[in-house]
Design an enzyme around this catalytic site. Structure first.
Site, PDB file in Angstrom:
ATOM      1  N   LYS A 275       0.793  -1.236   0.000  1.00  0.00           N
ATOM      2  CA  LYS A 275       0.000   0.000   0.000  1.00  0.00           C
ATOM      3  C   LYS A 275       0.825   1.285   0.000  1.00  0.00           C
ATOM      4  O   LYS A 275       0.477   2.258   0.678  1.00  0.00           O
ATOM      5  CB  LYS A 275      -0.950   0.005   1.208  1.00  0.00           C
TER       6      LYS A 275
ATOM      7  N   ASP B 254      -5.742  -5.734  10.406  1.00  0.00           N
ATOM      8  CA  ASP B 254      -7.083  -5.122  10.405  1.00  0.00           C
ATOM      9  C   ASP B 254      -8.188  -6.144  10.117  1.00  0.00           C
ATOM     10  O   ASP B 254      -9.309  -6.017  10.619  1.00  0.00           O
ATOM     11  CB  ASP B 254      -7.169  -3.937   9.420  1.00  0.00           C
TER      12      ASP B 254
HETATM   13  C1  BGC Z   1      -2.034  -5.818   3.695  1.00  0.00           C
HETATM   14  C2  BGC Z   1      -2.925  -6.560   4.651  1.00  0.00           C
HETATM   15  C3  BGC Z   1      -4.128  -5.743   5.021  1.00  0.00           C
HETATM   16  C4  BGC Z   1      -4.839  -5.238   3.770  1.00  0.00           C
HETATM   17  C5  BGC Z   1      -6.036  -4.367   4.085  1.00  0.00           C
HETATM   18  C6  BGC Z   1      -2.849  -5.305   2.512  1.00  0.00           C
HETATM   19  O1  BGC Z   1      -2.045  -4.519   1.700  1.00  0.00           O
HETATM   20  O2  BGC Z   1      -0.991  -6.631   3.232  1.00  0.00           O
HETATM   21  O3  BGC Z   1      -2.200  -6.921   5.815  1.00  0.00           O
HETATM   22  O4  BGC Z   1      -4.996  -6.514   5.786  1.00  0.00           O
HETATM   23  O5  BGC Z   1      -3.943  -4.519   2.965  1.00  0.00           O
HETATM   24  O6  BGC Z   1      -5.686  -3.244   4.820  1.00  0.00           O
END
Ligand code: BGC
Length: 427
Positions: A136, A172
């Site tokens: 992200k 989360d």
């Molecule tokens: C992460 C996860 C997370 C998800 C939603 C992903 O990029 O790797 O750990 O649960 O985003 O936030």
């Protein structure tokens, strides 16, 4: 869609088994959360929520089953913090926590704290998690392969003005499942479709080979953090990916990683639409004769625009025209706006179809016939048709064999963190 479910099922089985785990794209991390809340948890807890551009500090008071009080503050994480040094990032987190605690006169309260850290983490216990890779848009250095709880403790110690007990680190999705399970005993899945995408589910402990005590645990269940965003990193989704997906991936901060997530989640949906629009404009097939520099720039078509455009009543293009106007394309040509809406719909519908595949895969894996799914994330929360699209596509696959309910899980990252802290404190 059945083919995707099949391929996903394989990756999940590989993730769970010791021998194949290293090769699996869906890692199925052990969360060390084995108890769902009973609804009787009470008390005051702190929660930290780091998982996107906003960072939150929360004080959660579990007063009764029907009354959970959340007092929180949101801080924005700048690009410099996301991409700079890990020490600075954790110092910032500790500073926000300290400011918040001082405002609430909690600096010496030594409250239990749950740390919602929404990135792929390999856990060795409930309060220990090693970051496997950033996702992200984060790339702060010196954090990958480190125990992030330790980094947080060190940052708090460096300040020396705060007493808290970090009792748990969680994803989360796990928070979302817990938060939903507080009210619904049959909640078995937590899913996020927001900036990123992921899900967790309740597995039989005896199937979790990566958990050292899997054969003789006294507790029958373990929540598994799938980390399904990485599904497809080995090419198994190439049969459904388009050239737009390839473009978006190649310009991302983590090329060839998080392929499933890049087809589904909010960080990428707008960018996919932008690529399609730019191609059509280059071919002079849409917005003829109009030039927009803005649309040429990466990231300028935000995912919330998709939500806005699809919120117009059928046959109406008020929001669509407004969005394009803000991007420097002034048009009232209905055909163009109709096409624009259609492009947005293809991207959001595909996202919902893929997420539906993921949910059905987990439901079949658990072999349950009656369950609730706790869901959160900006795409699910704000897109006007996402919930319906998810159900429509799940129904196609499940064919009436399972009773399920998709529930918006309010503030999983905060409430869920508090519940896990509460459940841990019981042990
Ligand atoms: C992460 C996860 C997370 C998800 C939603 C992903 O990029 O790797 O750990 O649960 O985003 O936030």
């Amino acid at each position: 869609m059945e083919e995707i479910v099949l391929r996903m099922t394989r990756e999940i089985s590989m993730g769970l088994a010791k021998e194949t785990h290293p090769r699996a794209t869906i890692k199925c991390f052990t969360t060390y959360v084995q108890d769902l809340p009973s609804g009787r948890e009470r008390g005051r807890y702190l929660a930290l929520d780091l998982g996107g551009t906003n960072f939150r500090v929360l004080l959660v008071t579990l007063e009764s089953e029907s009354s959970v009080n959340i007092d929180g503050k949101t801080y924005s994480i700048s690009k410099e913090l996301m991409e700079g040094s890990g020490v600075k990032l954790f110092d910032f987190i500790a500073q926000c926590l300290s400011d918040f605690c001082k405002e609430h006169k909690l600096e010496n309260a030594n409250l239990p704290l749950g740390f919602t850290f929404s990135f792929p983490c390999k856990q060795q216990s409930i309060d220990n998690g090693t970051l496997v890779a950033w996702t992200k848009g984060f790339k702060a250095d010196g954090v990958v392969n480190k125990n992030v709880v330790e980094l947080l403790r060190e940052a708090i110690t460096r300040r020396g003005d705060l007493k808290v007990q970090i009792v748990a680190i969680l994803n989360d999705t796990t928070g979302t499942l817990m938060s939903c399970a507080f009210h619904r005993q049959n909640c078995k899945i937590g899913m996020i479709v927001g900036t990123g995408s992921n899900a967790c589910y309740v597995e039989k402990t005896s199937n979790v080979e990566m958990f050292p005590g899997y054969q003789n645990s006294s507790k029958p269940h373990m929540i598994i953090n799938c980390e399904w965003g990485a599904f497809g990193d080995n090419g198994v989704l190439d049969f459904v990916r388009t050239r737009y997906d390839v473009e978006v991936d190649s310009h991302s901060i983590n090329p060839k990683k998080q392929i499933f997530e890049k087809c589904i989640s909010g960080m990428y949906m707008g960018e996919l639409v932008r690529h399609i629009l730019v191609e059509l404009m280059d071919k002079d097939m849409i917005f003829k004769g109009v030039k927009s520099q803005t649309l040429q720039e990466r990231g300028r078509f935000e995912t919330r625009f998709i939500t806005e455009i699809e919120s117009d009543d059928p046959g109406k293009y008020r929001n669509a025209a407004m969005v394009m106007d803000n991007l420097g394309i002034r048009t009232s040509n209905e055909k163009d706006l109709m096409c624009l809406r259609y492009i947005c719909e293809t991207i959001s519908t595909r996202s919902a179809k893929l997420a539906a595949c993921g949910l059905v895969c987990l439901i079949r894996k658990m072999n349950v016939k009656d369950l609730s799914v706790g869901i959160d994330g900006s795409v699910y929360r704000f897109h006007p048709h996402y919930h319906r699209l998810l159900m429509q596509n799940m129904n196609l696959l499940l064919n009436g064999t399972v009773r399920y309910e998709l529930v918006l899980s309010e503030d999983g990252s905060g409430r869920g963190a508090a519940l896990i802290a509460a459940v841990c404190a019981k042990d």
